[in-house]
Design an enzyme around this catalytic site. Structure first.
Site, PDB file in Angstrom:
ATOM      1  N   ASN A  13       0.864  -1.182   0.000  1.00 47.15           N
ATOM      2  CA  ASN A  13       0.000   0.000   0.000  1.00 47.15           C
ATOM      3  C   ASN A  13       0.900   1.232   0.000  1.00 47.15           C
ATOM      4  O   ASN A  13       1.491   1.568   1.027  1.00 47.15           O
ATOM      5  CB  ASN A  13      -0.897  -0.029   1.250  1.00 47.15           C
ATOM      6  CG  ASN A  13      -1.736   1.221   1.376  1.00 47.15           C
ATOM      7  OD1 ASN A  13      -1.825   2.018   0.440  1.00 47.15           O
ATOM      8  ND2 ASN A  13      -2.357   1.391   2.544  1.00 47.15           N
ATOM      9  N   TRP A  14       0.997   1.857  -1.168  1.00 44.43           N
ATOM     10  CA  TRP A  14       1.929   2.991  -1.293  1.00 44.43           C
ATOM     11  C   TRP A  14       1.352   4.277  -0.702  1.00 44.43           C
ATOM     12  O   TRP A  14       2.051   5.289  -0.641  1.00 44.43           O
ATOM     13  CB  TRP A  14       2.284   3.211  -2.769  1.00 44.43           C
ATOM     14  CG  TRP A  14       3.070   2.096  -3.385  1.00 44.43           C
ATOM     15  CD1 TRP A  14       3.544   0.962  -2.762  1.00 44.43           C
ATOM     16  CD2 TRP A  14       3.480   1.982  -4.751  1.00 44.43           C
ATOM     17  NE1 TRP A  14       4.220   0.168  -3.665  1.00 44.43           N
ATOM     18  CE2 TRP A  14       4.196   0.769  -4.886  1.00 44.43           C
ATOM     19  CE3 TRP A  14       3.314   2.781  -5.883  1.00 44.43           C
ATOM     20  CZ2 TRP A  14       4.742   0.343  -6.103  1.00 44.43           C
ATOM     21  CZ3 TRP A  14       3.861   2.367  -7.094  1.00 44.43           C
ATOM     22  CH2 TRP A  14       4.565   1.164  -7.199  1.00 44.43           C
ATOM     23  N   LYS A  15       0.094   4.270  -0.345  1.00 39.83           N
ATOM     24  CA  LYS A  15      -0.560   5.449   0.236  1.00 39.83           C
ATOM     25  C   LYS A  15      -0.329   6.679  -0.655  1.00 39.83           C
ATOM     26  O   LYS A  15      -0.242   6.549  -1.860  1.00 39.83           O
ATOM     27  CB  LYS A  15      -0.091   5.673   1.668  1.00 39.83           C
ATOM     28  CG  LYS A  15      -0.133   4.379   2.496  1.00 39.83           C
ATOM     29  CD  LYS A  15       0.022   4.624   3.958  1.00 39.83           C
ATOM     30  CE  LYS A  15       0.082   3.290   4.682  1.00 39.83           C
ATOM     31  NZ  LYS A  15      -0.058   3.396   6.103  1.00 39.83           N
ATOM     32  N   HIS A 101      -9.804   0.703   4.489  1.00 37.81           N
ATOM     33  CA  HIS A 101      -8.523   0.931   5.180  1.00 37.81           C
ATOM     34  C   HIS A 101      -8.750   1.889   6.350  1.00 37.81           C
ATOM     35  O   HIS A 101      -9.532   2.835   6.246  1.00 37.81           O
ATOM     36  CB  HIS A 101      -7.489   1.509   4.210  1.00 37.81           C
ATOM     37  CG  HIS A 101      -6.103   1.486   4.790  1.00 37.81           C
ATOM     38  ND1 HIS A 101      -5.677   2.443   5.684  1.00 37.81           N
ATOM     39  CD2 HIS A 101      -5.079   0.627   4.634  1.00 37.81           C
ATOM     40  CE1 HIS A 101      -4.428   2.170   6.051  1.00 37.81           C
ATOM     41  NE2 HIS A 101      -4.039   1.067   5.427  1.00 37.81           N
ATOM     42  N   GLU A 103      -7.116   4.260   7.498  1.00 37.61           N
ATOM     43  CA  GLU A 103      -6.847   5.682   7.244  1.00 37.61           C
ATOM     44  C   GLU A 103      -8.022   6.343   6.534  1.00 37.61           C
ATOM     45  O   GLU A 103      -8.261   7.539   6.703  1.00 37.61           O
ATOM     46  CB  GLU A 103      -5.528   5.835   6.460  1.00 37.61           C
ATOM     47  CG  GLU A 103      -4.344   5.554   7.382  1.00 37.61           C
ATOM     48  CD  GLU A 103      -3.059   5.144   6.694  1.00 37.61           C
ATOM     49  OE1 GLU A 103      -2.978   5.227   5.449  1.00 37.61           O
ATOM     50  OE2 GLU A 103      -2.133   4.711   7.402  1.00 37.61           O
ATOM     51  N   GLU A 169      -5.628  -5.497  10.238  1.00 37.04           N
ATOM     52  CA  GLU A 169      -4.689  -4.406  10.483  1.00 37.04           C
ATOM     53  C   GLU A 169      -5.044  -3.714  11.787  1.00 37.04           C
ATOM     54  O   GLU A 169      -5.865  -2.770  11.796  1.00 37.04           O
ATOM     55  CB  GLU A 169      -4.754  -3.388   9.339  1.00 37.04           C
ATOM     56  CG  GLU A 169      -4.368  -3.962   7.990  1.00 37.04           C
ATOM     57  CD  GLU A 169      -3.787  -2.882   7.094  1.00 37.04           C
ATOM     58  OE1 GLU A 169      -2.614  -3.011   6.733  1.00 37.04           O
ATOM     59  OE2 GLU A 169      -4.477  -1.907   6.800  1.00 37.04           O
ATOM     60  N   GLY A 175       1.912   1.983  10.790  1.00 35.02           N
ATOM     61  CA  GLY A 175       2.833   3.112  10.709  1.00 35.02           C
ATOM     62  C   GLY A 175       3.459   3.500  12.032  1.00 35.02           C
ATOM     63  O   GLY A 175       4.015   4.589  12.155  1.00 35.02           O
ATOM     64  N   SER A 215       3.068  -2.291  10.393  1.00 29.77           N
ATOM     65  CA  SER A 215       4.509  -2.219  10.622  1.00 29.77           C
ATOM     66  C   SER A 215       5.223  -3.535  10.303  1.00 29.77           C
ATOM     67  O   SER A 215       6.148  -3.939  11.022  1.00 29.77           O
ATOM     68  CB  SER A 215       4.805  -1.759  12.052  1.00 29.77           C
ATOM     69  OG  SER A 215       4.257  -0.473  12.278  1.00 29.77           O
ATOM     70  N   GLY A 236       2.666  -1.242   4.347  1.00 30.20           N
ATOM     71  CA  GLY A 236       2.658   0.179   4.029  1.00 30.20           C
ATOM     72  C   GLY A 236       4.078   0.674   3.818  1.00 30.20           C
ATOM     73  O   GLY A 236       4.678   0.489   2.763  1.00 30.20           O
ATOM     74  N   GLY A 237       4.647   1.267   4.860  1.00 29.56           N
ATOM     75  CA  GLY A 237       5.969   1.907   4.770  1.00 29.56           C
ATOM     76  C   GLY A 237       7.028   1.064   4.074  1.00 29.56           C
ATOM     77  O   GLY A 237       7.727   1.553   3.175  1.00 29.56           O
TER      78      GLY A 237
HETATM   79  C1  PEP Z   1      -1.026  -0.070   5.902  1.00 28.62           C
HETATM   80  O1  PEP Z   1      -1.125   1.103   5.636  1.00 28.62           O
HETATM   81  O2  PEP Z   1      -1.874  -0.853   5.451  1.00 28.62           O
HETATM   82  C2  PEP Z   1       0.094  -0.510   6.723  1.00 28.62           C
HETATM   83  C3  PEP Z   1       0.070  -1.716   7.202  1.00 28.62           C
HETATM   84  O3  PEP Z   1       1.106   0.403   6.949  1.00 28.62           O
HETATM   85  P1  PEP Z   1       2.508   0.119   7.698  1.00 28.62           P
HETATM   86  O4  PEP Z   1       3.067  -1.167   7.113  1.00 28.62           O
HETATM   87  O5  PEP Z   1       3.348   1.305   7.369  1.00 28.62           O
HETATM   88  O6  PEP Z   1       2.218  -0.025   9.132  1.00 28.62           O
END
Ligand code: PEP
Length: 253
Positions: A13-15, A101, A103, A169, A175, A215, A236-237
């Site tokens: 997930n590049w956000k 999601h 966010e 999640e 994050g 994470s 994500g990150g």
């Molecule tokens: C996400 O946004 O779905 C996610 C899991 O982010 P991160 O890996 O950065 O926690």
């Protein structure tokens, strides 16, 4: 069905990150990495932001990496300024759509009914929904984790879905660098698998990939992926760094 028999699925997930040039380069490095030994059996999908989708779809056209939209509107078309429809995603080369999601639940106040409508829209437009579920830190501390997961899952599944995935999640892990322990993740995944069995029948439930997100890194992924009900990751990150993303893919099988 055991976890060994479900093919791992790793999603990035590049956000709201990257410009066209960075996205194209990330795709090229990812493709080169996936073509190099050792071979992986994992399915891979990336979720770029909307303006990047054409570039990413073009770069990945001759690869096994799928592309998805980070969101979609529940309607098919019309007067919805700033929104994107399922058919526009399909037309741009997407085969997946993220739904619910945290966010989006947080930034756009998306509730369970809207998430359900988005899941249904994805299905109408031949997109596999990746349905995100998870409790906040306060909900976990109040002992409400399973009640939240149950409410979110029951409400999301209102139509027949040919192909979909769940992403557990925990909101407190996204994050933050604060990953769920393998035991916590397995407990939530097993709960979701049992509930899927109740809702869809055990045969269908065993085939649904349940990903962990929060994470995930190449360091913590090996301990998580061996859990029997954990079938991959929504990253994500770490998905913005191709070497870290490849590390997570490789440790998944
Ligand atoms: C996400 O946004 O779905 C996610 C899991 O982010 P991160 O890996 O950065 O926690």
């Amino acid at each position: 069905m055991s976890a060994e028999r479900r093919r791992p699925l790793i999603a990035g997930n590049w956000k709201m990150n990257l410009l066209k040039g960075d996205a194209a380069e990330l795709c090229r490095v990812l493709k080169r990495g996936l073509a190099a030994p050792p071979a992986t059996s994992a399915r891979v999908v990336v979720f770029p932001s909307f303006p990047l989708i054409p570039v990413v779809a073009r770069e990945l056209v001759d690869s096994d990496v799928a592309v998805g939209g980070q969101d979609l509107h529940p309607g098919d078309k019309g007067a919805h300024t700033g929104d994107v429809s399922g058919s526009q995603l399909t037309d741009a080369g997407c085969t997946w759509a993220l739904c619910g999601h945290s966010e989006r639940r947080r930034d756009h106040h998306e509730g369970d009914d809207l998430v359900a409508a988005k899941v249904a829209a994805a299905a109408r437009h031949h997109l596999s929904p990746m349905i995100c579920l998870g409790e906040t830190r306060d909900e976990r501390q109040a002992g409400q984790t399973f009640a939240v997961l149950e409410r979110q899952l029951r409400s999301a599944l209102t139509v027949r879905l040919d192909a979909f995935a769940l992403a557990y999640e925990p909101v407190w892990a996204i994050g933050t660098g604060d990953t769920a322990t393998p035991e916590m993740a397995q407990e939530a995944h097993a709960f979701l698998r049992r509930l899927l069995g109740e809702l869809l029948g055990e045969g269908a439930a065993t085939g649904v990939p349940i990903l962990y997100g929060g994470s995930a890194t190449p360091d913590n992924a090996p301990g998580l992926i061996v859990q029997p009900d954990l079938d991959g990751f929504l990253v994500g990150g770490a998905s913005l760094d191709p070497q870290k993303f490849l590390g997570i893919i490789r440790c998944s099988g």
